[in-house]
Write a protein that holds these residues in place. Sequence first.
Motif, PDB file in Angstrom:
ATOM      1  N   ILE A 246       0.819  -1.210   0.000  1.00 41.67           N
ATOM      2  CA  ILE A 246       0.000   0.000   0.000  1.00 41.67           C
ATOM      3  C   ILE A 246       0.853   1.261   0.000  1.00 41.67           C
ATOM      4  CG2 ILE A 246      -1.643   1.351   1.363  1.00 41.67           C
ATOM      5  CD1 ILE A 246      -2.790  -1.339   2.352  1.00 41.67           C
ATOM      6  N   SER A 247       1.949   1.249   0.742  1.00 40.32           N
ATOM      7  CA  SER A 247       2.731   2.468   0.933  1.00 40.32           C
ATOM      8  C   SER A 247       4.093   2.440   0.258  1.00 40.32           C
ATOM      9  CB  SER A 247       2.908   2.741   2.435  1.00 40.32           C
ATOM     10  OG  SER A 247       1.666   2.924   3.079  1.00 40.32           O
ATOM     11  N   PHE A 248       4.923   1.514   0.640  1.00 42.52           N
ATOM     12  CA  PHE A 248       6.334   1.561   0.248  1.00 42.52           C
ATOM     13  C   PHE A 248       6.564   1.187  -1.214  1.00 42.52           C
ATOM     14  CE2 PHE A 248       6.232   1.069   4.839  1.00 42.52           C
ATOM     15  CZ  PHE A 248       7.121   2.048   5.253  1.00 42.52           C
ATOM     16  N   ASP A 249       5.839   0.192  -1.719  1.00 38.06           N
ATOM     17  CA  ASP A 249       6.043  -0.227  -3.110  1.00 38.06           C
ATOM     18  C   ASP A 249       5.584   0.823  -4.113  1.00 38.06           C
ATOM     19  OD1 ASP A 249       7.066  -2.540  -2.116  1.00 38.06           O
ATOM     20  OD2 ASP A 249       5.352  -3.804  -2.618  1.00 38.06           O
ATOM     21  N   ARG A 250       4.768   1.763  -3.698  1.00 36.24           N
ATOM     22  CA  ARG A 250       4.247   2.788  -4.599  1.00 36.24           C
ATOM     23  C   ARG A 250       5.168   4.005  -4.699  1.00 36.24           C
ATOM     24  NH1 ARG A 250      -2.307   3.001  -3.444  1.00 36.24           N
ATOM     25  NH2 ARG A 250      -2.701   0.758  -3.702  1.00 36.24           N
ATOM     26  N   MET A 251       6.224   4.033  -3.925  1.00 35.22           N
ATOM     27  CA  MET A 251       7.152   5.162  -3.978  1.00 35.22           C
ATOM     28  C   MET A 251       7.933   5.146  -5.284  1.00 35.22           C
ATOM     29  SD  MET A 251       8.772   5.201  -0.147  1.00 35.22           S
ATOM     30  CE  MET A 251       7.802   5.646   1.288  1.00 35.22           C
ATOM     31  N   ASP A 252       8.249   6.338  -5.788  1.00 37.70           N
ATOM     32  CA  ASP A 252       9.113   6.391  -6.961  1.00 37.70           C
ATOM     33  C   ASP A 252      10.571   6.277  -6.526  1.00 37.70           C
ATOM     34  OD1 ASP A 252      10.006   8.927  -6.070  1.00 37.70           O
ATOM     35  OD2 ASP A 252       8.515   9.977  -7.264  1.00 37.70           O
ATOM     36  N   ARG A 253      11.487   6.251  -7.476  1.00 33.64           N
ATOM     37  CA  ARG A 253      12.887   6.015  -7.160  1.00 33.64           C
ATOM     38  C   ARG A 253      13.455   7.077  -6.217  1.00 33.64           C
ATOM     39  NH1 ARG A 253      17.269   6.061 -11.926  1.00 33.64           N
ATOM     40  NH2 ARG A 253      16.789   8.297 -11.762  1.00 33.64           N
ATOM     41  N   GLU A 254      13.130   8.336  -6.470  1.00 29.91           N
ATOM     42  CA  GLU A 254      13.651   9.410  -5.620  1.00 29.91           C
ATOM     43  C   GLU A 254      13.162   9.268  -4.183  1.00 29.91           C
ATOM     44  OE1 GLU A 254      13.675  14.313  -5.337  1.00 29.91           O
ATOM     45  OE2 GLU A 254      12.709  13.292  -7.033  1.00 29.91           O
ATOM     46  N   GLU A 255      11.883   8.943  -4.027  1.00 26.65           N
ATOM     47  CA  GLU A 255      11.323   8.767  -2.687  1.00 26.65           C
ATOM     48  C   GLU A 255      12.002   7.609  -1.962  1.00 26.65           C
ATOM     49  OE1 GLU A 255       6.713  10.251  -3.096  1.00 26.65           O
ATOM     50  OE2 GLU A 255       7.268   8.305  -3.959  1.00 26.65           O
ATOM     51  N   LYS A 256      12.244   6.517  -2.680  1.00 29.91           N
ATOM     52  CA  LYS A 256      12.884   5.366  -2.056  1.00 29.91           C
ATOM     53  C   LYS A 256      14.316   5.687  -1.632  1.00 29.91           C
ATOM     54  CE  LYS A 256      10.092   1.819  -4.344  1.00 29.91           C
ATOM     55  NZ  LYS A 256      10.056   0.675  -5.291  1.00 29.91           N
TER      56      LYS A 256
ATOM     57  N   ALA B  81      15.567   5.490   2.144  1.00 28.37           N
ATOM     58  CA  ALA B  81      16.699   4.633   2.498  1.00 28.37           C
ATOM     59  C   ALA B  81      17.726   5.408   3.326  1.00 28.37           C
ATOM     60  CB  ALA B  81      17.345   4.076   1.237  1.00 28.37           C
ATOM     61  N   LYS B  82      17.954   6.657   2.956  1.00 32.42           N
ATOM     62  CA  LYS B  82      18.897   7.494   3.707  1.00 32.42           C
ATOM     63  C   LYS B  82      18.393   7.747   5.120  1.00 32.42           C
ATOM     64  CE  LYS B  82      21.227  11.987   3.607  1.00 32.42           C
ATOM     65  NZ  LYS B  82      21.385  13.268   2.867  1.00 32.42           N
ATOM     66  N   TYR B  83      17.107   8.064   5.228  1.00 31.89           N
ATOM     67  CA  TYR B  83      16.510   8.329   6.540  1.00 31.89           C
ATOM     68  C   TYR B  83      16.550   7.079   7.420  1.00 31.89           C
ATOM     69  CZ  TYR B  83      12.879   9.008  10.079  1.00 31.89           C
ATOM     70  OH  TYR B  83      12.192   9.058  11.262  1.00 31.89           O
ATOM     71  N   VAL B  84      16.186   5.938   6.846  1.00 35.04           N
ATOM     72  CA  VAL B  84      16.161   4.681   7.599  1.00 35.04           C
ATOM     73  C   VAL B  84      17.551   4.351   8.132  1.00 35.04           C
ATOM     74  CG1 VAL B  84      15.862   2.189   7.348  1.00 35.04           C
ATOM     75  CG2 VAL B  84      14.137   3.740   6.424  1.00 35.04           C
ATOM     76  N   LYS B  85      18.548   4.581   7.311  1.00 35.99           N
ATOM     77  CA  LYS B  85      19.929   4.313   7.734  1.00 35.99           C
ATOM     78  C   LYS B  85      20.339   5.235   8.870  1.00 35.99           C
ATOM     79  CE  LYS B  85      24.653   3.884   5.950  1.00 35.99           C
ATOM     80  NZ  LYS B  85      25.517   3.998   4.740  1.00 35.99           N
TER      81      LYS B  85
END
Length: 299
Positions: free
Chosen positions: A209-219, A223-227
């Motif tokens: 519902i949420s994460f798979d719908r992100m575009d490349r820039e959002e991902k 990824a930077k934030y999660v790290k």
Amino acid sequence: MAEVRATTPHVPYTETLLPLPEGRTLAYDTAGDPNSLTLVIFFHGTFGVGNASNLNKTLQAKGVHYVTPTLPGWGSSSARPSGVSYVDSLIADITSLIHHLYPDASSHTQLKIYISGGSYGSVPAQIIYGHPFDKFPLGRQIKGLFLMGPFSPPRHDPGFNEGLSWMNYIMVGTPAQIVPGRFVPHLTSVAMKPRFATPEKAIQAIREISFDRMDREEKEVLAKYVKEMGYMEGQYEAKFGLNAWRSVHNAWEGFLEVSDVIWSAWGFVPKEIDAEGLGRHVLVAASKGDELASNKQAV
């Protein structure tokens, strides 16, 4: 008061259960400095619970007391009492919570309260912020309001439906109010229950519902934030998935009343807030192309 630790170990999570009148319970999580006189309250959205784990580094640096209540009818929080309006129940519950955390809150002039909420959580946040001081004296100690992808009060916004995605239009727009008996949310809950039946299924559903719908820039940004926040691979998605599972594991009452809450009388009229109430800061953040939260109301 009892502290309960979740049995799902994917993401560390604890909640405190605050006894309320009439045998009801308010669940909440907390982080930061419990002795701080800066209290930040955050209200979760649909398929969420109060979860203060992994406190934002900025809030950590500010030394705030961060509290995330679980809204009525979600997770371990009791549904609102029968015959009591959502607004009255919410005001009573949050008053009890603040006085529990700060017994002398009413007379503590140095206590600063900041209210925040995202998507559906923006509704209780606005209700708390805008409530008349004669009915909610603690409102005088609220210094600011932070809204993310908020909903406006449809009773006072003729263009309320315009900013809704088709999914939200069906769920919380005019159709959900025209069809009687909560037919739309009941029908939707029947379809969604299998997707949130177990922690594993809920995690997968939230990914789709949420994460798979992100575009490349959002991902890449995510990824930077999660790290930076110290999450291991997949743990951030699991946190939201487990929150979703916890939110409806006991009951679906919170989900079933979402539309009714949004369309209810919020206890105040925005254009009638007096000078004292308007003297507090408001910050609104909107996201681009978000199908889960309204954008028009935040522009």
